[in-house]
Design a protein around this motif. Structure first.
Motif, PDB file in Angstrom:
ATOM      1  N   TYR A  13      14.696 -14.092  15.052  1.00 36.00           N
ATOM      2  CA  TYR A  13      14.037 -13.505  14.071  1.00 36.00           C
ATOM      3  C   TYR A  13      13.695 -14.354  12.979  1.00 36.00           C
ATOM      4  O   TYR A  13      14.257 -15.541  12.616  1.00 36.00           O
ATOM      5  CB  TYR A  13      15.123 -12.644  13.351  1.00 36.00           C
ATOM      6  CG  TYR A  13      15.669 -11.351  14.105  1.00 36.00           C
ATOM      7  CD1 TYR A  13      14.467 -10.407  14.474  1.00 36.00           C
ATOM      8  CD2 TYR A  13      16.897 -10.877  14.404  1.00 36.00           C
ATOM      9  CE1 TYR A  13      14.974  -9.332  14.965  1.00 36.00           C
ATOM     10  CE2 TYR A  13      17.283  -9.754  15.178  1.00 36.00           C
ATOM     11  CZ  TYR A  13      16.274  -8.969  15.380  1.00 36.00           C
ATOM     12  OH  TYR A  13      16.651  -7.723  16.240  1.00 36.00           O
ATOM     13  N   HIS A  19      19.320 -22.377  13.206  1.00 31.05           N
ATOM     14  CA  HIS A  19      20.832 -23.171  12.746  1.00 31.05           C
ATOM     15  C   HIS A  19      21.384 -23.482  14.004  1.00 31.05           C
ATOM     16  O   HIS A  19      20.673 -23.332  15.324  1.00 31.05           O
ATOM     17  CB  HIS A  19      21.677 -22.224  11.954  1.00 31.05           C
ATOM     18  CG  HIS A  19      22.096 -20.924  12.487  1.00 31.05           C
ATOM     19  ND1 HIS A  19      22.427 -20.831  13.746  1.00 31.05           N
ATOM     20  CD2 HIS A  19      22.030 -19.822  12.164  1.00 31.05           C
ATOM     21  CE1 HIS A  19      22.612 -19.435  13.995  1.00 31.05           C
ATOM     22  NE2 HIS A  19      22.423 -18.706  12.899  1.00 31.05           N
ATOM     23  N   ASP A  50      10.715 -13.371  16.797  1.00 33.17           N
ATOM     24  CA  ASP A  50      10.608 -11.994  16.728  1.00 33.17           C
ATOM     25  C   ASP A  50      10.195 -11.693  15.548  1.00 33.17           C
ATOM     26  O   ASP A  50      11.135 -11.967  14.486  1.00 33.17           O
ATOM     27  CB  ASP A  50      12.114 -11.437  17.246  1.00 33.17           C
ATOM     28  CG  ASP A  50      12.159 -10.128  17.360  1.00 33.17           C
ATOM     29  OD1 ASP A  50      11.087  -9.332  17.202  1.00 33.17           O
ATOM     30  OD2 ASP A  50      13.411  -9.590  17.715  1.00 33.17           O
ATOM     31  N   TRP A 250      13.170  -3.839  19.179  1.00 30.94           N
ATOM     32  CA  TRP A 250      13.633  -4.171  20.626  1.00 30.94           C
ATOM     33  C   TRP A 250      12.928  -3.863  21.733  1.00 30.94           C
ATOM     34  O   TRP A 250      12.794  -4.785  22.653  1.00 30.94           O
ATOM     35  CB  TRP A 250      15.170  -3.679  20.844  1.00 30.94           C
ATOM     36  CG  TRP A 250      16.077  -4.656  19.984  1.00 30.94           C
ATOM     37  CD1 TRP A 250      16.525  -4.359  18.849  1.00 30.94           C
ATOM     38  CD2 TRP A 250      16.546  -5.903  20.549  1.00 30.94           C
ATOM     39  NE1 TRP A 250      17.469  -5.233  18.311  1.00 30.94           N
ATOM     40  CE2 TRP A 250      17.607  -6.089  19.418  1.00 30.94           C
ATOM     41  CE3 TRP A 250      16.434  -6.610  21.551  1.00 30.94           C
ATOM     42  CZ2 TRP A 250      18.351  -7.569  19.470  1.00 30.94           C
ATOM     43  CZ3 TRP A 250      17.156  -7.711  21.559  1.00 30.94           C
ATOM     44  CH2 TRP A 250      18.237  -8.062  20.740  1.00 30.94           C
ATOM     45  N   ASN A 256       8.433  -9.653  25.317  1.00 33.03           N
ATOM     46  CA  ASN A 256       7.900 -11.127  25.465  1.00 33.03           C
ATOM     47  C   ASN A 256       8.190 -11.646  26.593  1.00 33.03           C
ATOM     48  O   ASN A 256       7.356 -12.620  27.030  1.00 33.03           O
ATOM     49  CB  ASN A 256       8.634 -11.845  24.253  1.00 33.03           C
ATOM     50  CG  ASN A 256       9.933 -12.545  24.393  1.00 33.03           C
ATOM     51  OD1 ASN A 256       9.704 -13.507  25.068  1.00 33.03           O
ATOM     52  ND2 ASN A 256      11.106 -11.872  24.444  1.00 33.03           N
ATOM     53  N   HIS A 295      19.570  -6.547  26.313  1.00 27.01           N
ATOM     54  CA  HIS A 295      19.359  -7.156  27.610  1.00 27.01           C
ATOM     55  C   HIS A 295      19.710  -6.771  28.942  1.00 27.01           C
ATOM     56  O   HIS A 295      19.085  -6.770  29.885  1.00 27.01           O
ATOM     57  CB  HIS A 295      19.616  -8.530  27.612  1.00 27.01           C
ATOM     58  CG  HIS A 295      18.871  -9.555  26.608  1.00 27.01           C
ATOM     59  ND1 HIS A 295      19.151  -9.769  25.281  1.00 27.01           N
ATOM     60  CD2 HIS A 295      17.586 -10.141  26.911  1.00 27.01           C
ATOM     61  CE1 HIS A 295      17.978 -10.267  24.567  1.00 27.01           C
ATOM     62  NE2 HIS A 295      17.127 -10.645  25.554  1.00 27.01           N
ATOM     63  N   TRP A 320      29.310 -19.642  18.580  1.00 28.82           N
ATOM     64  CA  TRP A 320      29.722 -20.822  17.796  1.00 28.82           C
ATOM     65  C   TRP A 320      30.375 -20.568  16.491  1.00 28.82           C
ATOM     66  O   TRP A 320      29.600 -19.743  15.881  1.00 28.82           O
ATOM     67  CB  TRP A 320      28.677 -21.831  18.062  1.00 28.82           C
ATOM     68  CG  TRP A 320      28.670 -22.713  19.248  1.00 28.82           C
ATOM     69  CD1 TRP A 320      27.958 -22.332  20.159  1.00 28.82           C
ATOM     70  CD2 TRP A 320      29.537 -23.904  19.553  1.00 28.82           C
ATOM     71  NE1 TRP A 320      28.154 -23.115  21.438  1.00 28.82           N
ATOM     72  CE2 TRP A 320      29.154 -24.182  20.827  1.00 28.82           C
ATOM     73  CE3 TRP A 320      30.469 -24.588  18.829  1.00 28.82           C
ATOM     74  CZ2 TRP A 320      29.772 -25.081  21.361  1.00 28.82           C
ATOM     75  CZ3 TRP A 320      31.054 -25.375  19.335  1.00 28.82           C
ATOM     76  CH2 TRP A 320      30.629 -25.839  20.548  1.00 28.82           C
TER      77      TRP A 320
HETATM   78  O1  ME8 Z   1      18.976 -11.437  17.942  1.00 30.17           O
HETATM   79  N1  ME8 Z   1      26.704 -18.792  18.332  1.00 30.17           N
HETATM   80  O2  ME8 Z   1      17.359 -13.060  17.094  1.00 30.17           O
HETATM   81  P1  ME8 Z   1      18.492 -13.676  16.346  1.00 30.17           P
HETATM   82  C1  ME8 Z   1      25.948 -18.881  19.246  1.00 30.17           C
HETATM   83  N2  ME8 Z   1      15.389 -11.390  17.580  1.00 30.17           N
HETATM   84  N3  ME8 Z   1      24.691 -18.503  19.414  1.00 30.17           N
HETATM   85  C2  ME8 Z   1      24.019 -17.893  18.206  1.00 30.17           C
HETATM   86  C3  ME8 Z   1      24.663 -17.977  17.119  1.00 30.17           C
HETATM   87  C4  ME8 Z   1      26.188 -18.258  16.848  1.00 30.17           C
HETATM   88  N4  ME8 Z   1      27.040 -18.402  16.128  1.00 30.17           N
HETATM   89  N5  ME8 Z   1      23.920 -17.112  16.385  1.00 30.17           N
HETATM   90  C5  ME8 Z   1      22.918 -17.042  16.843  1.00 30.17           C
HETATM   91  C6  ME8 Z   1      17.871 -11.702  17.718  1.00 30.17           C
HETATM   92  N6  ME8 Z   1      22.958 -17.394  18.147  1.00 30.17           N
HETATM   93  C7  ME8 Z   1      16.427 -10.975  18.437  1.00 30.17           C
HETATM   94  C8  ME8 Z   1      16.564 -11.386  19.879  1.00 30.17           C
HETATM   95  S1  ME8 Z   1      15.279 -11.210  22.171  1.00 30.17           S
HETATM   96  C9  ME8 Z   1      14.249 -10.456  22.890  1.00 30.17           C
HETATM   97  C10 ME8 Z   1      15.448 -10.665  20.618  1.00 30.17           C
HETATM   98  C11 ME8 Z   1      21.845 -17.428  19.125  1.00 30.17           C
HETATM   99  O3  ME8 Z   1      17.511 -14.720  15.587  1.00 30.17           O
HETATM  100  C12 ME8 Z   1      22.287 -16.402  20.182  1.00 30.17           C
HETATM  101  O4  ME8 Z   1      21.264 -16.858  21.234  1.00 30.17           O
HETATM  102  O5  ME8 Z   1      19.555 -13.092  15.437  1.00 30.17           O
HETATM  103  C13 ME8 Z   1      21.881 -15.174  19.815  1.00 30.17           C
HETATM  104  O6  ME8 Z   1      21.925 -14.073  20.991  1.00 30.17           O
HETATM  105  C14 ME8 Z   1      20.662 -15.315  18.978  1.00 30.17           C
HETATM  106  O7  ME8 Z   1      20.855 -16.478  18.442  1.00 30.17           O
HETATM  107  C15 ME8 Z   1      20.355 -14.271  17.961  1.00 30.17           C
HETATM  108  O8  ME8 Z   1      19.238 -14.598  17.460  1.00 30.17           O
END
Ligand code: ME8
Length: 695
Positions: A13, A19, A50, A250, A256, A295, A320
């Motif tokens: 997003y 991060h 996204d 979603w 994508n 997913h 994490w």
């Molecule tokens: O969910 N520890 O995007 P998003 C580990 N746009 N991985 C982490 C994390 C953490 N603390 N924080 C984020 C979305 N992630 C949607 C996805 S896909 C078709 C659409 C990583 O920006 C991890 O992979 O919120 C998590 O699933 C993703 O960032 C979420 O990113």
């Protein structure tokens, strides 16, 4: 024909900048793509952003931007972060030897395929997309609806989203298209049972099966309350709805993974989508556990409905935290950028890019994929010193010193008879095991195990130097053949180390190529075959290395920790649960008559709203059974959303003199315990009618 291997990250997003959590997923996917390419597979890597949906609309509004302007600003930040972490997009084929793509959901190539998927579902299974009304709790953070039973309660007894732990909002009745998810539960469960590789690791497979057993509800897949999304194609069944709906974010986002391969729905006659045919079935979606349901349930259900094959694997990892605190936008100390951390770690290295390698190594080595991880800064420094400075750095430095000093510009000569004996044979055996075990681990998506296996080789090679003592051999001309063999073996160990670390430590591999004088481009380096230790060396011309991972001594460690550790914790330690803040002393005694002067009543909250320009105040309309309603201003806005108070029975001081607050006259006081965000309302545990006296 080489085997395809297509690996994807979630598309992130753009309401936030990248991060460490985002970096982790992206590095896992990157390491897998590099590894498969080295094994001779036809690898392909996809990441992106996204950019539609309510969350982006709200984030843009907050900044006074249009959604398009916000996405145009933030999407490049993600792309740049991944470039900083060692990934090339523009010249990926030439550099890495495989394709890398960055997709944005606002691109035309994507929109077209999303609409194509919708139409394909309508053609194949029209009953799967039907019009109905919905209302319910929505978490904008997740972009998802929740049922009452899925929500959690926070300390203030509000219903909050189980992922973001923030209050959900009520979406009032709206007409939308629904997807008939409920029809796919059995088919999905059967697919998961039949394909053990579909959801990995095992714990997440069980979680999804458990979720499916609970039954699936149909899913609202369009919205009419905003327009920032991909328009739903016109539907001959409902001409009146034309132009009103945008797709649920979603449905849009998940597609994508397909749209980046081309348009599988292109009309006959137009060029087909050969990349879809080639790569789709090999796809591995790397994701965090927060988005497993989308997913492992929604996405495959959409694909089944459209008659398309399912992805090969959904590879789910844990979360994490940093210093025990979950990475979250609202806790600045956790919003660490991997690139900044890498810059700090690079410090005095002669090859700054190895700071990136240090971060990549720590993230992949520290926690088995699937488990939650915690970045403890002290452990980061410890692991850096032990594994990178000590084991790997020393091996590189010492081996090259020996090669340069005793090798006369070459790498000695292998002695086949000696190779089968003693320390030489031992190192060859450990090296072969490392190649085999690391390959198996990476094939099985276990990077931490793979790195453990590689480090067995690194440590054994250090032991080999100590055991063979090339400096002693060099003193005795009779031992020259043995010295030549030892040097050759060291070159072989370094060469394999270079190959085996490459998926995770690409900058280190490149530096080693330079020092070894290996004229091998990254794209041409191949994973070694187990039985080739010492016999697969390319032409090498070793040079002395410069420090790659200089040890972080106590002084530098203190400087780094001072920079990294959150200041507010150092300055004002939070009270530990074992030692709660003592309650305020009890006030002076009053007589019964004093108490009797207080008129406490049960009040029924009929309405609640924020008081403009007053962060802490809410204006409540309260029924005390008097035949009129009172206005009471309460300092509880930081703890309660107005909606959470509706219908609540509260305790009211009913005979307090009216008081003007921010232009509103408050006619009474609500009783509450605590302050600011942690606040409990005084209430009654039976349904007493409004106005009942409290004694
Ligand atoms: O969910 N520890 O995007 P998003 C580990 N746009 N991985 C982490 C994390 C953490 N603390 N924080 C984020 C979305 N992630 C949607 C996805 S896909 C078709 C659409 C990583 O920006 C991890 O992979 O919120 C998590 O699933 C993703 O960032 C979420 O990113």
């Amino acid at each position: 024909m080489t085997r395809p291997f297509y690996v994807t990250t979630p598309i992130y997003y753009v309401n936030d900048v990248p991060h460490l959590g985002h970096a982790y997923t992206t590095i896992v996917a990157d390491a897998l793509a590099r590894f498969h390419h080295m094994c001779g597979d036809d690898a392909r890597f996809l990441t992106g952003t996204d950019e539609h949906g309510q969350k982006i609309v709200e984030a843009a509004e907050k900044r006074g931007l249009t959604p398009q302007a916000l996405t145009d600003q933030v999407a490049p930040r993600f792309r740049e972060a991944w470039i900083d972490l060692g990934m090339r997009f523009d010249d990926a084929e030439a550099t890495h030897g495989f394709a890398r793509d960055f997709i944005r959901t606002t691109e035309a190539r994507h929109k077209r395929v999303v609409q194509g998927l919708w139409k394909r579902i309508l053609e194949k299974n029209p009953q799967d997309l039907y019009l109905a009304t919905y209302e319910g709790w929505y978490c904008v953070g997740c972009e998802a609806f929740y049922t009452d039973s899925q929500l959690k309660k926070n300390a203030a007894d509000e219903s909050v989203c189980p992922v973001h732990e923030r209050p959900v909002s009520w979406v009032a009745k709206e007409t939308s298209y629904f997807f008939k998810l409920s029809a796919y539960g059995d088919a999905l469960a059967a697919h998961i049972e039949r394909h053990p590789h579909f959801i990995q690791p095992e714990q997440y497979r069980n979680e999804v099966l458990g979720f499916l057993r609970g039954g699936l509800r149909d899913l609202s897949v369009s919205r009419t309350s905003f327009t920032w999304g991909i328009p739903v194609p016109d539907d001959a069944r409902h001409p009146g709805e034309a132009g009103k709906h945008v797709m649920y974010v979603w449905f849009d986002a998940l597609t994508n993974y397909l749209s980046a391969l081309g348009d599988p729905f292109a009309p006959a006659g137009e060029a087909g989508a050969p990349d879809v045919t080639r790569y789709w079935k090999s796809v591995v979606h790397v994701i965090g556990k927060d988005i497993l349901r989308f997913h492992a349930v929604y996405w495959p259900a959409f694909l089944l409905s459209a008659g398309l094959p399912l992805p090969r694997t959904i590879l789910c990892h844990g979360w994490w935290a940093i210093g025990g605190r979950k990475i979250s936008k609202s806790i600045p100390a956790t919003r660490v950028s991997a690139v900044t951390l890498a810059g700090d770690l690079a410090g005095a290295s002669s090859v700054p890019a190895t700071g990136i390698d240090a971060v990549r190594y720590f993230l992949l080595r520290e926690t088995p994929l699937g488990n939650d991880g915690d970045l403890i800064y002290e452990s980061l420094i410890e692991r850096y010193n032990a594994d990178l400075a000590n084991d790997l750095g020393n091996l590189i430095n010492r081996s090259l010193t020996m090669l340069v000093k005793y090798g006369a510009g070459g790498v000695g000569t292998r002695d086949a008879a000696l190779a089968g004996t003693g320390a030489h044979a031992n190192l060859a055996r450990v090296a072969a095991e490392a190649v085999r075990d690391a390959r198996m681990a990476l094939d099985g998506f276990q990077p931490s195990r793979a790195l453990e296996a590689v480090w067995r080789l690194v440590r054994e090679a250090n032991t080999y130097i100590a055991a063979t003592e090339p400096w002693s051999l060099a003193k005795d001309p009779a031992k020259q053949p043995e010295l030549e063999h030892v040097l050759h073996t060291l070159a072989a160990a370094l060469w394999w180390t270079r190959l085996l670390v490459a998926p995770v430590l690409p900058a280190t591999a490149a530096a080693l190529d330079g020092w070894l004088g290996a004229n091998v481009a990254e794209r041409d380096a191949r994973w070694p075959s187990e039985d080739a230790f010492g016999t697969d060396l390319p032409a090498l011309a070793p040079r002395q290395s410069t420090p790659l991972f200089p040890r972080i001594d106590d002084k530098r460690s203190a400087v780094l920790l001072d920079k990294w550790l959150p200041k507010e914790v150092v300055a004002a330690p939070e009270p530990s649960p074992a030692a709660p803040t003592p309650p305020a002393p009890i006030a002076a005694t009053i007589t019964y008559d004093d108490f009797a002067k207080l008129d406490l009543r049960v009040g029924h909250v009929l309405a609640a709203e924020a008081v403009p320009k007053a962060k802490k105040l809410l204006k409540l309309t309260v029924d005390l059974g008097e035949g009129r309603h009172r206005t009471i201003v309460a300092g509880i806005a930081e703890a309660f959303q107005p909606a959470a108070l509706l219908g609540r029975r509260v305790l009211v001081v009913a005979n307090l003199a009216p008081r003007e607050m921010r232009g509103v006259t408050s006619e009474g006081m609500i009783l509450a315990a605590g302050d600011d965000a942690i606040l409990a309302l005084g209430t009654v545990d039976a349904d007493a009618p409004p106005g009942t006296r409290v004694k």
